[in-house]
Scaffold this motif. Structure first.
Motif: not given
Length: 304
Positions: A205-216
């Motif tokens: 699963v890829g996280q879009h670059i620039g989106t926040p870390n979990p919980g933020e």
């Protein structure tokens, strides 16, 4: 010398006669009290007031022939003025107290405003909504030529931007980044990688670059394929509001609660926009083996 008649006496002589009579009367009264045991003799007698301290206007003679002082009645106007002045003084004190409290509150408000203006906002990761289409797009695996990035769904005038977006560097790894995702309702347990390009989605699963870390605060955008590379997000359409998404980091886990699902066109990149609260957005091609749209699942952090 013959005694003078009262009308022949001077004021000073009358005054002295009154004093003498007062002393005699007081002496007789004290002697009478001593005989009856109502008074105790003192070793030191109280000195009498000097003659010039006698206020003739206050000396009266009682029916028993004793001398007594009669208080002079107070002037009502004087009493009124005294009370008025007392009221004014009380009001003045209360006014000073009020001014002091107002000054204190004003200074506190000014201090708070200055502190608020000086305080720097907490830096939050901002999603790079420079994507021209939603991630995970590809041709169906059963199409001629098999599965491959679907450039046909990119508007022609935006195709020159695709190469620039593809060259965005992957952020340095940190303990706060997401490393794994679980969705118990549909049995998903997969790794999370940084980036959502063709090569990254081969790994999980890829996280879009620039989106926040979990919980933020902000919108974490996670993408995966539905009919290739493990079909990780094949059953997103089975998720219901209230189902949970668990995202793990090297430090802890975060639970998000699903709020809704929608099917959109590939160009609806606004679903990746930042949010003011911690949230997550799942994206995959849709429908299965057709892949001309996107399914989007939204969720918010549970007990942020």
């Amino acid at each position: 010398m013959s005694e003078k008649r009262p009308e022949d006496l001077s004021v000073e002589e009358l005054r002295r006669l009154l004093l003498d009579k007062r002393r005699v009367t007081r002496h007789d009264r004290l002697e009478r009290f001593k005989r009856t045991g109502r008074v105790i003799s003192l070793a030191v007698e109280t000195p009498e007031a000097p003659e010039d301290e006698l206020d003739p206007g206050r000396i009266v003679e009682t029916l028993e022939g004793e001398m007594a002082f009669q208080p002079i009645p107070k002037d009502p106007r004087r009493v009124f003025m005294d009370r008025l002045l007392l009221g004014i003084e009380i009001l003045a004190v209360l006014g000073l107290i009020g001014i002091g409290l107002t000054f204190f509150n004003t200074m506190r408000t000014l201090n708070n405003e200055v502190a608020a203006s000086i305080q720097q906002p907490t830096a939050q990761a901002t999603a790079l909504i420079t994507a021209v289409v939603l991630p995970s797009g590809h041709t169906p695996p059963n199409a001629e030529g098999g599965a491959q990035p679907n450039e046909a769904e990119i508007p022609e005038h935006l195709r020159p931007l695709v190469q620039n977006i593809a060259n965005i560097p992957v952020p340095t790894s940190s303990p706060a980044q997401g490393i794994r995702i679980q969705i118990p309702a549909i049995g998903i347990d997969a790794p999370i990688v940084q980036g959502d390009g063709w090569e990254q989605l081969k790994k999980g699963v890829g996280q879009h670059i620039g989106t926040p870390n979990p919980g933020e605060n902000g919108n974490i955008v996670l993408s995966a394929h539905n009919d290739i590379f493990g079909e990780i997000f094949r059953e997103l359409d089975k998720l219901q509001p209230g189902d949970v998404i668990i995202v793990y980091t090297n430090q802890r886990q975060y639970t998000y609660v699903i709020t809704g699902t929608q099917v959109v066109e590939p160009t609806r990149v606004e679903v990746m926009a930042p949010t003011s609260n911690p949230s997550v957005t799942l994206i995959s091609c849709y429908p299965y083996l057709i892949d001309n749209q996107r399914i989007v699942v939204s969720a918010v952090l549970q007990n942020p």
